[in-house]
Motif scaffolding. Structure first.
Motif, PDB file in Angstrom:
ATOM      1  N   THR A   1      26.609 -77.215 -62.416  1.00  0.00           N
ATOM      2  CA  THR A   1      25.207 -77.560 -62.677  1.00  0.00           C
ATOM      3  C   THR A   1      24.278 -76.429 -62.257  1.00  0.00           C
ATOM      4  OG1 THR A   1      25.612 -79.944 -62.424  1.00  0.00           O
ATOM      5  CG2 THR A   1      23.344 -79.177 -62.143  1.00  0.00           C
TER       6      THR A   1
ATOM      7  N   ILE B   1      19.086 -78.351 -71.129  1.00  0.00           N
ATOM      8  CA  ILE B   1      19.247 -79.802 -71.126  1.00  0.00           C
ATOM      9  C   ILE B   1      20.445 -80.214 -71.980  1.00  0.00           C
ATOM     10  CG2 ILE B   1      18.209 -81.994 -71.794  1.00  0.00           C
ATOM     11  CD1 ILE B   1      15.515 -80.908 -71.012  1.00  0.00           C
ATOM     12  N   THR B   2      20.560 -79.616 -73.165  1.00  0.00           N
ATOM     13  CA  THR B   2      21.675 -79.948 -74.050  1.00  0.00           C
ATOM     14  C   THR B   2      23.007 -79.570 -73.427  1.00  0.00           C
ATOM     15  OG1 THR B   2      20.302 -79.635 -76.017  1.00  0.00           O
ATOM     16  CG2 THR B   2      22.690 -79.549 -76.316  1.00  0.00           C
ATOM     17  N   ARG B   3      23.084 -78.367 -72.862  1.00  0.00           N
ATOM     18  CA  ARG B   3      24.351 -77.883 -72.286  1.00  0.00           C
ATOM     19  C   ARG B   3      24.739 -78.675 -71.045  1.00  0.00           C
ATOM     20  NH1 ARG B   3      26.065 -72.671 -73.027  1.00  0.00           N
ATOM     21  NH2 ARG B   3      25.880 -72.106 -70.831  1.00  0.00           N
ATOM     22  N   LEU B   4      23.779 -78.905 -70.157  1.00  0.00           N
ATOM     23  CA  LEU B   4      24.088 -79.636 -68.934  1.00  0.00           C
ATOM     24  C   LEU B   4      24.410 -81.092 -69.235  1.00  0.00           C
ATOM     25  CD1 LEU B   4      24.391 -79.700 -65.904  1.00  0.00           C
ATOM     26  CD2 LEU B   4      21.908 -80.003 -65.688  1.00  0.00           C
ATOM     27  N   SER B   5      23.668 -81.708 -70.164  1.00  0.00           N
ATOM     28  CA  SER B   5      23.946 -83.098 -70.545  1.00  0.00           C
ATOM     29  C   SER B   5      25.344 -83.217 -71.144  1.00  0.00           C
ATOM     30  CB  SER B   5      22.909 -83.597 -71.550  1.00  0.00           C
ATOM     31  OG  SER B   5      21.612 -83.592 -70.995  1.00  0.00           O
ATOM     32  N   THR B   6      25.715 -82.255 -71.986  1.00  0.00           N
ATOM     33  CA  THR B   6      27.054 -82.259 -72.584  1.00  0.00           C
ATOM     34  C   THR B   6      28.124 -82.174 -71.511  1.00  0.00           C
ATOM     35  OG1 THR B   6      26.235 -81.195 -74.602  1.00  0.00           O
ATOM     36  CG2 THR B   6      28.601 -81.054 -74.167  1.00  0.00           C
ATOM     37  N   TYR B   7      27.907 -81.294 -70.544  1.00  0.00           N
ATOM     38  CA  TYR B   7      28.872 -81.133 -69.452  1.00  0.00           C
ATOM     39  C   TYR B   7      29.024 -82.413 -68.645  1.00  0.00           C
ATOM     40  CZ  TYR B   7      30.678 -79.760 -64.898  1.00  0.00           C
ATOM     41  OH  TYR B   7      31.395 -79.708 -63.726  1.00  0.00           O
ATOM     42  N   LEU B   8      27.908 -82.973 -68.205  1.00  0.00           N
ATOM     43  CA  LEU B   8      27.958 -84.165 -67.354  1.00  0.00           C
ATOM     44  C   LEU B   8      28.518 -85.373 -68.110  1.00  0.00           C
ATOM     45  CD1 LEU B   8      24.545 -83.843 -65.456  1.00  0.00           C
ATOM     46  CD2 LEU B   8      26.838 -83.326 -64.581  1.00  0.00           C
ATOM     47  N   ILE B   9      28.145 -85.522 -69.378  1.00  0.00           N
ATOM     48  CA  ILE B   9      28.660 -86.640 -70.179  1.00  0.00           C
ATOM     49  C   ILE B   9      30.161 -86.492 -70.395  1.00  0.00           C
ATOM     50  CG2 ILE B   9      28.623 -87.692 -72.482  1.00  0.00           C
ATOM     51  CD1 ILE B   9      25.606 -87.137 -72.545  1.00  0.00           C
TER      52      ILE B   9
ATOM     53  N   LEU C   1      22.000 -84.522 -62.299  1.00  0.00           N
ATOM     54  CA  LEU C   1      20.757 -84.947 -62.955  1.00  0.00           C
ATOM     55  C   LEU C   1      19.552 -84.729 -62.047  1.00  0.00           C
ATOM     56  CD1 LEU C   1      21.989 -88.289 -64.584  1.00  0.00           C
ATOM     57  CD2 LEU C   1      21.673 -86.070 -65.690  1.00  0.00           C
TER      58      LEU C   1
ATOM     59  N   LEU D   1      18.696 -81.057 -61.959  1.00  0.00           N
ATOM     60  CA  LEU D   1      17.993 -80.706 -63.200  1.00  0.00           C
ATOM     61  C   LEU D   1      16.545 -81.178 -63.161  1.00  0.00           C
ATOM     62  CD1 LEU D   1      17.903 -79.676 -66.121  1.00  0.00           C
ATOM     63  CD2 LEU D   1      18.770 -81.926 -66.849  1.00  0.00           C
TER      64      LEU D   1
END
Length: 220
Positions: A26, A38-46, A164, A167
């Motif tokens: 993160t 946001i897109t890259r971090l959200s993809t990683y965490l999801i 999250l 971020l």
């Protein structure tokens, strides 16, 4: 299911928020200053959350002998206490001076981020003692399956919550907190095994406390 069991499960979930890999990736994604954060971090965490959620389902609905092993162990308070004691003792023998290299995506693409999420799961799942303990407890509780799914989903959301929150803090404060994030990143990189030692120790204590709980567990 009593409030006491929810407290134990919540405590285990909070332990899993200490994942140095998730927090490290993160921080790397934030500090790399890319435009699609946001897109890259959200993809990683999801990705990480989905894989852990799947592991939880397998742990509850998987092979019968796995469930039976969890059930018999978690039904026997003496076995529980001994397991907790072993984890507590082992935690003092985990070396705490090993430096860890933070996982970094090779490219800026989403596929690379998904791969890092999968690698994170493969690295963390083998040492996710709090999660395995939580699965063991859930496997012995007489609850409808959809309720167990909700608990597993909530557990995994708590597990990725630090990412999250980091971020959110970055979006609010911007680059002003970059120096602090770099310090956290360096500290995590240098103390991965120390975190693991504390997680194993606290998981052992929770197991010992759970074994002394007077509540009864109904096997489904």
């Amino acid at each position: 299911m009593g409030t006491d069991i929810l407290i134990y499960l919540g405590g285990l979930a909070l332990l899993d928020t200490l994942s140095p890999t998730i927090i490290g990736v993160t921080l790397y994604l934030i500090l790399s200053d890319n435009k699609n954060l946001i897109t890259r971090l959200s993809t990683y965490l999801i990705t990480v959350m989905i894989l852990y959620f799947s592991l939880g389902i397998i742990g509850i609905l998987g092979l019968d002998y796995i469930i039976e092993a969890f059930s018999s162990a978690f039904q026997n308070k003496s076995v529980l206490f001994n397991m907790g004691l072993i984890l507590f003792v082992v935690s003092f023998f985990i070396p705490t001076n090993k430096k860890n290299n933070i996982l970094k995506p090779k490219t800026q693409g989403i596929f690379s981020i998904i791969v890092i999420g999968i690698v994170t799961f493969l690295i963390e799942a083998g040492t996710a003692l709090p999660y395995f303990v939580a699965i063991g407890i859930l496997s012995t509780i007489n609850l409808p399956f959809y309720n167990k799914l909700l608990i597993i989903a909530a557990y995994n959301f708590i597990m990725i919550l630090p990412g999250l929150l980091i971020l959110l803090g970055y979006k609010i404060c911007g680059s002003r907190i970059n120096s602090k994030l770099i310090k956290i990143q360096n500290k995590i990189s240098a103390s991965t095994n120390s975190v693991l030692s504390w997680v194993v120790c606290i998981a052992g204590v929770i197991l010992m406390l759970y074994s002394k709980d007077g509540s009864t567990i109904t096997i489904k």
